[in-house]
Enzyme design. Sequence first.
Site, PDB file in Angstrom:
ATOM      1  N   LYS A  56     -12.589  -5.709  -4.371  1.00 44.40           N
ATOM      2  CA  LYS A  56     -13.649  -5.662  -3.339  1.00 44.40           C
ATOM      3  C   LYS A  56     -15.040  -5.543  -3.973  1.00 44.40           C
ATOM      4  CE  LYS A  56     -10.159  -5.901  -0.778  1.00 44.40           C
ATOM      5  NZ  LYS A  56      -9.517  -5.702   0.462  1.00 44.40           N
TER       6      LYS A  56
HETATM    7  C1  LIG Z   1      -8.098  -5.317   1.035  1.00 46.36           C
HETATM    8  C2  LIG Z   1      -7.952  -5.284   2.478  1.00 46.36           C
HETATM    9  C3  LIG Z   1      -7.354  -4.206   3.149  1.00 46.36           C
HETATM   10  C4  LIG Z   1      -6.586  -3.138   2.435  1.00 46.36           C
HETATM   11  O1  LIG Z   1      -7.312  -2.371   1.564  1.00 46.36           O
HETATM   12  P1  LIG Z   1      -6.572  -1.315   0.622  1.00 46.36           P
HETATM   13  O2  LIG Z   1      -7.704  -0.464   0.114  1.00 46.36           O
HETATM   14  O3  LIG Z   1      -5.899  -2.108  -0.466  1.00 46.36           O
HETATM   15  O4  LIG Z   1      -5.609  -0.539   1.430  1.00 46.36           O
HETATM   16  C5  LIG Z   1      -7.387  -4.169   4.521  1.00 46.36           C
HETATM   17  N1  LIG Z   1      -7.937  -5.170   5.238  1.00 46.36           N
HETATM   18  C6  LIG Z   1      -8.494  -6.244   4.644  1.00 46.36           C
HETATM   19  C7  LIG Z   1      -9.104  -7.315   5.492  1.00 46.36           C
HETATM   20  C8  LIG Z   1      -8.491  -6.355   3.242  1.00 46.36           C
HETATM   21  O5  LIG Z   1      -8.986  -7.445   2.657  1.00 46.36           O
END
Ligand SMILES: *Cc1c(COP(=O)(O)O)cnc(C)c1O
Length: 424
Positions: A197
Amino acid sequence: MNIPFSPPFIDQSVVDQVLDTLNNKWITTGPKVKALEQEVKVITGTDQVICVNSWTSGAILMLKWFGVKAGDEVIVPAYTYSATALAVLHCGATPVMVDVLEDFNIDPEKVKAAITTRTKAIIAVDIAGWPCDYAALKEVINDHHVQKKFRSTSDKQQLLNRILLISDAAHSIGSTYLNKPAAQNCDVTIFSFHAVKNITTAEGGAICLNLPKQFDHEAEYAYLKMYTLNGQNKDALSKSRGAGWRYDILFQGLKINMPDICAAIGLAQLRKYDNDLLPQRKEIAKKYFEGFQDQDWFISPPLVSTQRESCYHLFPLRVKGLSEEQRDQIIDDLSALGIATNVHFIPMPMLTLFKNMGYKMEDYPMAYQNYACEISLPIYPQLTQTEIDFIIPSVISCVQIQLNRNIKVIETNVVELKQMAVAS
Ligand SMILES: *Cc1c(COP(=O)(O)O)cnc(C)c1O
């Protein structure tokens, strides 16, 4: 060429923050987490921020906090990463999937049509960093007829007295809506700090609270912090201080706190976000846009309008008229040239778990259409001009081969691109 899809940003300032944590000898939840919560609160202008160990656990926490349980329904888009729906399943409730709009995001009209007396929450996802139509979603939850359908079955539900609006902002830290941080639009906004992210803590997430004024934000913060620590009334840091050894367990919580060693990474990145990391992503998105805009097959991702601006987490390119098989071939061809790409997302009804539960892809035609012709291109601060200059013609050639245009010329181009790929 060897262009990865999304490597984490790790510079000296990140290394220094992590080393500082190690040298301070306090590695689990403590001062770094506090500082990260404070800084996220400042950049988002939200009322309280609680850090947790993932987006997923943060979403489970907030659904549980609201009293979502078996028999309840939570509306989610069919087009998202599956964690959005898995969090609902973890609470024993039913994810009610609805279709999306051409801009990838949940369709507010479909949301309205899906509301029943069991609906407790809506999780809207800012795909690629593009904020949802929050004005329309707020209009839905505040609609008189919708409010009349709401049945409260917990203290928090009674206090809110309407459907809870949650933002899956896993992609959208730094996005804006009506010239303000997009995180201010929902009761609860949850960021992911997973390694891919815009801001990462390796694994992690942050919950921003924007509850209406009948909620006491400080009290909710204290309660939620306890919830992340097994319902324990004291965290490890306060227990570590000699005489403070005695603690109590007040309720059955979860164990989903963020460690300081992780917070340190995010803290260093966040301090560079507004002035460096985010503008660099925007610059790359602009170059892609300019590189593709003359192609008649190019469908631009939504990036900026008078009301919204993305934080450029992804560059979800779409190719007009492309089939799923052709898209897959382009990804393989780009990979052979050393360019890693990705698809965001495989709609949930196509995944085994959800298929077995009875969700059907035919019910979500726009989600399928967006998915079938989508290719996410590399976009991150470390991407160089040379790499961008290689990616753009490579994508154009690989797309044109699939669309069967000027095949001879393009094949010569691809041979040249392959030579370039090997040479560099
Ligand atoms: C990455 C992601 C998540 C999950 O995030 P985590 O921190 O890995 O639990 C949830 N929703 C979306 C749209 C994502 O891209």
